[in-house]
Design an enzyme around this catalytic site. Structure first.
Site, PDB file in Angstrom:
ATOM      1  N   ASN A  80     -10.204  -0.092  -1.471  1.00  0.00           N
ATOM      2  CA  ASN A  80      -8.756  -0.105  -1.221  1.00  0.00           C
ATOM      3  C   ASN A  80      -8.072  -0.735  -2.426  1.00  0.00           C
ATOM      4  O   ASN A  80      -8.162  -1.944  -2.645  1.00  0.00           O
ATOM      5  CB  ASN A  80      -8.473  -0.903   0.052  1.00  0.00           C
ATOM      6  CG  ASN A  80      -6.996  -0.958   0.407  1.00  0.00           C
ATOM      7  OD1 ASN A  80      -6.131  -0.709  -0.418  1.00  0.00           O
ATOM      8  ND2 ASN A  80      -6.704  -1.309   1.652  1.00  0.00           N
ATOM      9  N   HIS A 136      -3.060   6.930   1.719  1.00  0.00           N
ATOM     10  CA  HIS A 136      -3.482   5.631   1.194  1.00  0.00           C
ATOM     11  C   HIS A 136      -4.949   5.416   1.528  1.00  0.00           C
ATOM     12  O   HIS A 136      -5.379   5.604   2.674  1.00  0.00           O
ATOM     13  CB  HIS A 136      -2.629   4.516   1.799  1.00  0.00           C
ATOM     14  CG  HIS A 136      -3.218   3.163   1.585  1.00  0.00           C
ATOM     15  ND1 HIS A 136      -3.626   2.717   0.346  1.00  0.00           N
ATOM     16  CD2 HIS A 136      -3.510   2.157   2.457  1.00  0.00           C
ATOM     17  CE1 HIS A 136      -4.131   1.502   0.464  1.00  0.00           C
ATOM     18  NE2 HIS A 136      -4.067   1.134   1.727  1.00  0.00           N
ATOM     19  N   CYS A 153       0.802  -1.223   0.000  1.00  0.00           N
ATOM     20  CA  CYS A 153       0.000   0.000   0.000  1.00  0.00           C
ATOM     21  C   CYS A 153       0.838   1.277   0.000  1.00  0.00           C
ATOM     22  O   CYS A 153       0.344   2.346  -0.356  1.00  0.00           O
ATOM     23  CB  CYS A 153      -0.936   0.007   1.198  1.00  0.00           C
ATOM     24  SG  CYS A 153      -1.932  -1.485   1.337  1.00  0.00           S
TER      25      CYS A 153
END
Length: 315
Positions: A271, A241, A113
């Protein structure tokens, strides 16, 4: 040695939309449950015939077009991804082949990430060292391919996509448009976010990640601002993020960026791991929510319990 700057961005998401209502028909969940816990209402899912390098290539082509460049202008391709199935050719080489980029340095980075902000720093360092003059930096992940779609704790989170930036050397005497990176990790907690096994599957310890992100990371993100000589109140935007709205909102508040637009692309994209920061940044630029030269904090965190952040000037 010259600094570097982002001169253009671009993003790509597959056409397939998976809503919370769709997920409620697959696992024991509901739209209300998902929205209240992670803030997501939909996500894009790539088809079986859409590999990661295809997602990356579309985003990169858009960034090149926005910069007014052709593939031959690029001498470096850096792709942040943790979901490439094949080890060789790597994703960067496949993107270069798709776009017809002749002879670039082509490397993949797997920092999950936090991948894009690591990749951006890597390209910035290459330009500063004189080994590159113009780089394509891409974050791309196909999280749907590493997800257990029977696990309601993880399948509600993920989406697929890609975002890209063109990084070029600054003119002599010009202020750098990419600030110093602040990066690191917590190796002893690395198992809190995992993509492992055969076939590989995404898993995480959600509460551990939440506590770490909301308690440890605000001070680190503020330090990234300090390295660029800016106070958080000077920021025009914060692009974290896009893990979970319940992480993004308290983290942004604790950073102290009181005047900044806070990217919340997780709501419509889920995500997307390494893609999430460039995807959200590109959408802010496309919608005109930030303007050329605006200072923007990019801050990636998550897998490996790694983090990396820098202040950039909006293209």
């Amino acid at each position: 040695m010259h600094g570097s700057r982002i001169t253009a961005v671009g993003h790509y998401q597959p056409a397939g939309v998976l809503t919370n209502e769709d997920l409620a028909g697959m696992v024991d969940t509901s739209d209300e449950w998902i929205r209240s816990r992670v803030g997501i209402h939909s996500r894009r899912i790539a088809g079986p015939d859409e590999p990661v390098d295809e997602l990356a290539g579309h985003a990169a082509a858009k960034a090149l077009a926005a910069a007014g460049l052709v593939p031959a202008d690029v001498d470096m391709v850096v792709v942040a991804t943790s979901t490439a199935i094949d080890r060789s050719p790597n994703t960067a080489a496949r993107v270069a082949a798709r776009l017809g980029i002749p002879g670039p340095a082509a490397l993949d980075l797997n920092v999950v990430c936090a991948g894009f902000t690591h990749a951006l720093a890597t390209a910035d360092h290459a330009v500063r060292a004189g080994s590159s003059s113009r780089a394509l930096v891409i974050g791309a992940d196909k999280m749907s391919e590493v997800t257990d779609w029977t696990d309601r704790t993880t399948c509600v989170l993920v989406g697929d996509g890609a975002g890209a930036a063109v990084v070029e050397a600054c003119a002599e005497g010009a202020e750098p448009g990419i600030g110093p990176v602040l990066w690191g990790s917590v190796p002893e907690m690395g198992n809190a976010v995992r993509i492992e096994g055969t076939p590989p599957r995404f898993a995480q310890e959600g509460q551990s990640v939440y506590r770490w992100a909301t308690t440890r990371l605000p001070a680190i993100a503020r330090q990234a601002c300090e390295r660029s000589g800016l106070a958080p109140a000077d920021l025009a935007a914060v692009v974290l993020h896009q893990a979970n709205l319940r992480i993004i909102e308290p983290l942004a508040a604790k950073i102290g960026a009181v005047n900044a637009v806070v990217a919340r692309d997780v709501v419509e994209s889920g995500n997307t791991s390494a893609a999430s920061i460039p995807l959200a940044l590109s959408k802010l630029v496309e919608r005109g929510e930030i303007g050329t030269g605006d200072p923007v904090l990019l801050f990636g965190f998550g897998g490996n319990l790694s983090y990396a952040g820098q202040v950039v000037r909006c293209p």
